[in-house]
Design a protein around this motif. Structure first.
Motif, PDB file in Angstrom:
ATOM      1  N   VAL A  78       0.709  -1.254   0.152  1.00 58.73           N
ATOM      2  CA  VAL A  78      -0.043  -0.173  -0.100  1.00 58.73           C
ATOM      3  C   VAL A  78       0.918   1.193   0.109  1.00 58.73           C
ATOM      4  O   VAL A  78       1.748   1.413   0.932  1.00 58.73           O
ATOM      5  N   ASP A  79       0.658   2.223  -0.950  1.00 59.56           N
ATOM      6  CA  ASP A  79       1.325   3.237  -0.997  1.00 59.56           C
ATOM      7  C   ASP A  79       0.386   4.522  -0.487  1.00 59.56           C
ATOM      8  O   ASP A  79      -0.539   4.785  -1.105  1.00 59.56           O
ATOM      9  N   MET A  80       0.785   5.355   0.520  1.00 54.58           N
ATOM     10  CA  MET A  80      -0.080   6.186   0.911  1.00 54.58           C
ATOM     11  C   MET A  80       0.186   7.563   0.445  1.00 54.58           C
ATOM     12  O   MET A  80      -0.244   8.567   0.879  1.00 54.58           O
ATOM     13  N   GLY A  81       1.171   7.634  -0.582  1.00 54.09           N
ATOM     14  CA  GLY A  81       1.352   8.883  -1.160  1.00 54.09           C
ATOM     15  C   GLY A  81       2.193   9.832  -0.080  1.00 54.09           C
ATOM     16  O   GLY A  81       3.011   9.661   0.478  1.00 54.09           O
ATOM     17  N   GLY A  82       1.876  11.279  -0.581  1.00 51.78           N
ATOM     18  CA  GLY A  82       2.826  12.224   0.189  1.00 51.78           C
ATOM     19  C   GLY A  82       1.874  12.886   1.385  1.00 51.78           C
ATOM     20  O   GLY A  82       1.141  12.562   1.861  1.00 51.78           O
ATOM     21  N   GLY A  83       2.418  13.868   1.346  1.00 51.95           N
ATOM     22  CA  GLY A  83       1.791  15.037   2.431  1.00 51.95           C
ATOM     23  C   GLY A  83       2.261  14.845   4.050  1.00 51.95           C
ATOM     24  O   GLY A  83       1.528  15.112   4.941  1.00 51.95           O
TER      25      GLY A  83
END
Ligand SMILES: *Cc1c(COP(=O)(O)O)cnc(C)c1O
Length: 473
Positions: free
Chosen positions: A235-240
């Protein structure tokens, strides 16, 4: 001694040692500007290693299988890619050229992910030819990809971009809801050509709690995919992932309180009394939260330790039990401390009504993100004996575009010992987005050069030379 320049409501930048060394050497700064022009973007990627380390440490403490992909769009230098790769990180790319550059730099395919919001067939083909995972946004894109798969006969690896169905998460243009993906995979015969190797999402904002909620949702989708015979692995939770530009929380809250207290039309803090989107004494949602309490490691720890919506397992346990790797795509927070922008003062004058103005050889796209303003105090470097005498001043910074609203920053600044043409202004910590994301060559003004510190000297990033060629069709 007070600084030579500071915001009328002060927002003092956190500086890295390399920045302090550079700012203490006005002769070097001046030489660099003379050789390369103004403004000039300077990079030292050493702090990226620390930033990566903080995230990895938190993941290791939870025994979470973890990988970091630098969000390429946050900075255009090749130096940034190289440094991330040296640290064993991957890269998240958002266009054909970003992908092509990373492949040419030797970033291995399994350390790349394509998350472009709209993907050209050239981009899809380049990814497929090189066995790079694509984050799939919608059904049309999936069908385009399947056409390419049919022609090439190569395997096509995708991560499904998940748009959360959780009512606590704001509606998003990105990705599809879990049931839409499951329906698509269940219905179309041809989807057998897609190898679903993970789930991807990227949320607006910086909330750890929201990421924990969507991580749990992504893991439920993974369970459903496994039931259908797929074998997703991550699972890739992106940035931020949050960072702080300011050390002093009270300066941050104080700034908004001071701004709210000003009568309409009072320009003592901002240009034309701009509230920067604020309606009261709380920080505006139209700007980045330049001071944040939990950053990087502590923030990740909060996600991994949390039990979203009363789950009996923590997020870390949920990942581990399924053997799922957690990935993230930080841009800004990895580049924290890695960049600084130098600009030369062109003139000091007054507006027609007498308000002092300091003009820079720079335009406002060269230190700006999508935020309403960059709320960090620049630093003044006085260079030699000025043409005209410096006298104490309280002024706004204006730039090169022929527009009345061409302010480099919207805040007002104090120059207790004055400022003169030829002096330099340094914008600290601009490496993530601020120097690159909206820079424009309007008025046929050249883009700023990018220099990187190679542990011995400042050298121009090779990306600068490639760019002109790349960007014309
Ligand atoms: C912009 C973006 C990122 C990076 O976001 P940061 O706030 O810089 O960490 C990561 N992933 C995707 C898909 C993005 O669009």
């Amino acid at each position: 001694m007070p600084p030579l320049m500071y915001g009328t409501a002060q927002l003092t930048a956190r500086l890295e040692p390399w920045m302090e060394d550079l700012l203490a050497d006005p002769v070097l700064c001046q030489e660099l500007i003379e050789e390369h022009g103004s403004p000039l973007n300077l990079h030292d990627f050493a702090p990226m290693s620390r930033n990566i380390g903080e995230l990895r440490k938190a993941a290791a403490e939870h025994e979470t299988d973890f990988q970091i992909y630098l969000a390429r769009k946050a900075n255009k230098t090749l130096g940034a890619i190289d440094h991330a790769a040296t640290e064993g990180c991957g890269v998240d790319v958002a266009s054909f050229h970003e992908l092509e550059q990373c492949l040419k730099r030797g970033v291995p395919a399994d350390l790349l992910i394509v998350t472009a919001a709209v993907k050209s067939s050239e981009l899809l083909k380049l990814a497929v030819d090189n066995d790079v995972v694509l984050s799939l946004d919608n059904v049309d894109e999936a069908l385009d990809l399947l056409d390419i798969e049919a022609q090439s006969g190569r395997r096509v690896r995708v991560a499904l971009r998940l748009a959360s169905s959780n009512p606590r998460i704001a509606p998003t243009r990105f990705g599809l809801r879990a049931e839409q993906w499951l329906q698509f995979l269940g219905s179309a015969e041809r989807t057998a050509g897609l190898e679903v190797c993970g789930i991807h999402f990227h949320l607006n904002g910086y909330s750890a709690e929201q990421r924990a909620l969507v991580l749990a949702e992504a893991l439920r989708l993974i369970d459903a995919l496994r039931d259908l015979g797929h074998a997703p692995e991550f699972v890739d939770m992106g940035g931020g992932i949050p960072m702080s530009y300011l050390d002093d929380a009270s300066q941050w809250t104080g700034f908004w309180e001071d701004l709210a207290a000003l009568p309409t039309g009072d320009e003592s803090l901002t240009w034309k009394s701009d509230r920067l989107g604020a309606t009261g004494t709380e920080p505006s949602g139209s700007v980045y939260p330049y001071h944040q309490k939990l950053i990087r490691g502590e923030w990740l720890n909060q996600i991994l330790a949390s039990h979203p919506e009363g789950e009996h397992e923590s997020v870390a346990q949920m990942l581990k039990r399924r053997g799922i790797q957690l990935r993230c795509e930080p841009g800004r927070t990895l580049l924290d401390g890695c960049g600084l922008t130098l600009a030369q003062v062109a003139f000091v004058k007054t507006r027609s009504d007498g308000l002092p103005l300091v003009g820079l050889h720079m335009n406002r796209t060269q230190c700006r993100s999508t935020s309403a303003d960059f709320l960090v105090d620049p630093l003044l470097i006085q260079t030699g004996a000025p043409r005209s005498e410096r006298a104490a001043l309280s002024a706004f910074l204006v730039g090169a575009y022929c527009i009345e609203e061409e302010l480099i920053l919207r805040r007002r600044f104090e120059f207790p010992q004055g400022v003169a043409a030829g002096d330099l202004v340094a914008f600290p910590n601009t490496g993530g987005y601020l120097m690159h994301i909206i820079e424009s060559g309007s008025h046929q003004l050249p883009l700023a050069r990018n220099l990187c510190w190679d542990n011995q000297q400042w050298t121009q990033d090779i990306g600068d030379k490639e760019r002109t060629k790349m960007l014309s069709r």
